[in-house]
Design an enzyme around this catalytic site. Structure first.
Site, short mmCIF file in Angstrom:
data_model
loop_
_atom_site.label_atom_id
_atom_site.label_comp_id
_atom_site.label_asym_id
_atom_site.label_seq_id
_atom_site.Cartn_x
_atom_site.Cartn_y
_atom_site.Cartn_z
N CYS A 307 -3.90 -0.26 2.32
CA CYS A 307 -3.22 -0.93 3.93
C CYS A 307 -3.42 -1.84 3.69
CB CYS A 307 -2.12 0.41 4.21
SG CYS A 307 -0.94 1.51 3.46
N ILE A 308 -4.80 -1.04 5.04
CA ILE A 308 -4.68 -1.95 6.26
C ILE A 308 -6.19 -3.20 6.01
CG2 ILE A 308 -6.50 -1.72 7.75
CD1 ILE A 308 -4.17 0.55 8.13
#
Ligand code: NAD
Length: 469
Positions: A307-308
């Site tokens: 994600c990040i």
């Protein structure tokens, strides 16, 4: 006479609209009632870290659940009642199977589903641009089996507009019955419903139960939102309806960009603190005592996970279409991407103090998962660090309780076997990349010649062998 004809035509039109709209209303009420009674058939597409736990949550709540995946090994593992995700036990899979859960790669079974939830990957391509191929492939595969009254929800993280601009047109043009997505306005009974609802899980975080993470839901119209809220309301404690799929898509990106930017900030401040001889961890601990206006983020060897490091670039790519530069995202990306190079420089300077060079040094990396206590290697900074060290001539080994072997991934091909945690004194340097709870850090420091710690895992241990990085 003409007036009278017009009147009757208008009346007939109204009657048609009323009957078909009540037919549509009936089908919505029926689906809601099937959801309330746990009879709605739930189809989950993509049985990975997001989809499989979601399928199990619905199954626990006694819904009939079918999972769809193109990965034959996953479908076969589930058929045998075994798990391929560390934190999900085989017993949980078997309990779900006892409630009727099954997995398949046969998309024709989608027609029987009342709700279809899509949890497929959304990576970046080699040019750091969104790779929507998993979403589009899935949507092309769903379309021929779509039927009126079905609810289709996208959960994969993506840029605002994906649901409405990418998914809906494929579903509308490729279904066999001329079905349209339900929007505000007249309904004909030949609609399907569409929503976006982001997954907000924090892997490894045991402080919040998954069902207590409020579920944001953006429907294409009010009815879609209502249906999706009813569906998620049966397994989540709270749903948060928002006005459109794009708002829900942007909400997820805001959350992840907020994390990405704040991690970059502490990473940059860590570099400064190291130069100034100030302990950044002590600073963060002290700042965290403020009861308002401060949320702690922690520095590390670089960003990891699905994600990040990935999601913010979905937005910066989309922003270009609007002639807009997302400078915070770019700056954060630059700082975070540089962290593995900082680790390499720290190892090099630590070895230098021992009159050794990286070239030829035996280095043991502890923890390769992208974060503590999880079995996920995706985008892990450890992979970059291993490659950087190898390029400089180091003999790199690793240990991670979650990975007996590191083979080939999208961007790496390491073919390394997990080493034993024995004879730690044989290594010129032990490099802590991921601070798994399983490790006995006091023992590690005691036995090692040199420890480079990227996570403050050795906090509280006093030794000249430790180098904070
Ligand atoms: N993992 C997380 O913690 C997390 C948290 C929040 C959001 N997300 C988002 O959720 C989405 C899914 O992530 P994940 O971690 O579960 O990914 P994953 O790689 O673990 O799982 C995705 C699954 O989809 C399957 N798949 C791919 N194409 C398919 C197709 N056409 N039909 C059927 N199955 C298909 C794959 O085989 C795989 O099993 C991503 O958009 C991710 O950004 C993930």
């Amino acid at each position: 006479m003409l007036e009278l004809t017009r009147f009757f035509v208008a009346l007939q039109d109204l009657f048609l609209k009323m009957t078909s709209s009540s037919a549509a209303d009936t089908s919505i009420d029926q689906l809601k009632s099937r959801i309330q009674q746990r009879q709605a058939q739930v189809g989950i597409i993509g049985l990975g870290y997001v989809g499989l736990p979601l399928a199990l949550l619905y199954s626990e709540q006694k819904f009939p659940v079918t999972g769809f995946d193109i990965d034959q090994r996953k479908v076969e593992a589930l058929a045998k009642g075994s798990s391929y995700i560390y934190r999900i036990t085989a017993e949980e899979i078997q309990a779900a199977k006892a409630h009727g859960f099954s997995a398949t790669f046969d998309y024709s079974q989608l027609t029987a589903m009342d709700a279809i939830i899509i949890c497929v990957p959304t990576p970046l391509n080699e040019y750091h641009e969104p790779d929507l191929s998993f979403i589009t492939n899935t949507t092309h595969a769903i379309a021929p089996y779509l039927r009126a009254g079905q609810l289709v929800v996208l959960e994969s993280t993506t840029y605002p507009g994906t649901t409405e601009e990418v998914m809906v047109p494929i579903l509308e043009s490729e279904n066999k019955n001329g079905l349209k997505a339900a929007r505000d306005g007249a309904v004909s009974g030949k609609e399907f419903f569409v929503a976006f609802s982001p997954e907000r899980e924090d892997p490894g975080n045991t402080t919040v139960a998954r069902r207590d993470i409020p579920k944001v839901v953006g429907g294409l119209n009010l009815q879609a939102a209502e249906l999706a809220c009813a569906l998620y309301g049966s397994i989540f404690s709270r749903t948060v309806p928002v006005s459109s799929p794009a708002v829900a898509e942007m909400t997820k990106l805001l959350e992840n960009i907020y994390r990405c930017v704040n991690i970059a900030l502490v990473n940059e401040l860590k570099l400064l603190c190291l130069r100034m001889g100030i302990d950044i961890w002590e600073v963060i601990g002290a700042a965290s005592t403020k009861p308002f206006g401060f949320h702690p983020f922690y520095p590390g060897p670089g960003l990891g996970g699905h994600c990040i490091p990935v999601d913010p670039f979905y937005l910066s790519w989309k922003a270009k279409e609007w002639d807009f530069r997302t400078r915070f995202i770019e700056l954060a990306g630059e700082i975070n991407t540089n962290m593995p190079y900082h680790v390499l420089a720290s190892v090099s300077s630590a070895l230098n103090r021992h009159k050794k060079s990286v070239n030829g040094a035996r280095i043991l990396i502890l923890g390769v998962a992208y974060k503590k206590d999880i079995d996920d290697l995706r985008e892990s900074p450890a992979l970059t660090i291993i490659e950087l060290l190898q390029k400089e001539g180091a003999q790199v080994s690793y240990h991670d309780p979650y990975f007996p072997f590191i083979g080939k991934g999208r961007k790496y091909d390491l073919q390394m076997k997990c080493s034993e945690m024995e004879h730690l004194e044989q290594y010129d340097c032990i490099l802590i990349v991921t601070d798994h709870s399983d490790y006995d850090y006091a023992r590690i420091v005691h036995e090692a010649q040199l420890v480079v710690d990227t996570r403050n895992a050795t906090r509280g241990i006093k030794s000249s062998k430790i180098v904070h990085c």
